[in-house]
Enzyme design. Structure first.
Site: not given
Ligand code: ADP
Length: 203
Positions: A13, A88, A127, A139, A150
């Site tokens: 993404k 989400r 990554r 991270r 996740r």
């Molecule tokens: P990924 O790389 O897994 O897509 P993100 O960077 O989008 O992860 O998000 C990292 C973390 O931030 C998630 O695991 C969650 O804890 C929190 N988070 C991000 N967006 C949301 C959301 N829309 N609702 C709830 N938690 C979120």
């Protein structure tokens, strides 16, 4: 143009968002990035979110929705934006629909990046290796165990958004397994119908 990116962690993404930002001149709104910034700045939201994020769980719908609602008021969102990592959960999707309706706006398209689950862990491990090689900090939630969590959260709470947007006629699935450029081209082919006619003619 209001777009949503849907797909499991590691689907690409972020990579494809960069392409959309350049080509369509709309900002990328990554709730993950916004929350990580809040954690780094030790704001009240950040303090509350940190442990939840580190464990691979979701921050509460109300907190995330409030962050997004405030962000989309900014001038740079006037012509559109790309949501990455939000909504989400089905509750978040409903909150988004409600906040956009108040402003007489609506989601145009939801792009689902489809990727084999077996490829995701491999992508994560490379990554992590690349981040380390650059000398950057990995991270906290980028380790194999939390990643599995996740993925499970995605399957349980986020995947139900696929039928949600299918019902609205907005879901556009893209094969995310190809090369970066091939995936971008597939996205462009979908978004062509949202571009003004002249731009379409000129490529
Ligand atoms: P990924 O790389 O897994 O897509 P993100 O960077 O989008 O992860 O998000 C990292 C973390 O931030 C998630 O695991 C969650 O804890 C929190 N988070 C991000 N967006 C949301 C959301 N829309 N609702 C709830 N938690 C979120």
């Amino acid at each position: 143009m209001i777009l949503i990116f849907l797909g499991p962690p590691g689907a690409g993404k972020g990579t494809q968002a960069a392409h959309i930002v350049t080509r369509y001149q709309i900002p990328q709104l990554s709730t993950g990035d916004m929350l990580r910034a809040a954690v780094a700045a030790q704001t009240p939201v950040g303090k509350q979110a940190k442990a939840v994020m580190d464990a691979g769980n979701l921050v509460s719908d109300d907190i995330v929705a409030a962050i997004v609602e405030e962000r989309i008021e900014a001038d740079d969102c006037a012509t559109g934006f790309l949501l990455d990592g939000f909504p989400r959960t089905e509750a978040q999707a409903e909150m988004l629909d409600a906040m956009l309706e108040k402003k007489e706006r609506a989601v145009d398209a939801v792009i689902e990046l489809r990727v084999d689950e077996s490829a995701l862990t491999e992508r994560l491990l490379s990554r992590i290796a690349e981040t380390k090689a650059r000398g950057d900090e990995v991270r906290k939630d980028d380790n194999e165990e939390t990643f599995k969590k996740r993925l499970a959260v995605y399957r349980d709470q986020t995947a139900p958004l696929i039928p949600y947007y299918e019902k609205q006629g907005k879901l556009k699935a893209v094969d995310g397994m190809g090369a970066v450029e091939a995936v971008s081209a597939a996205i462009d082919a979908i978004l062509v119908e949202f571009m003004p006619f002249e731009e379409r003619e000129n490529g």
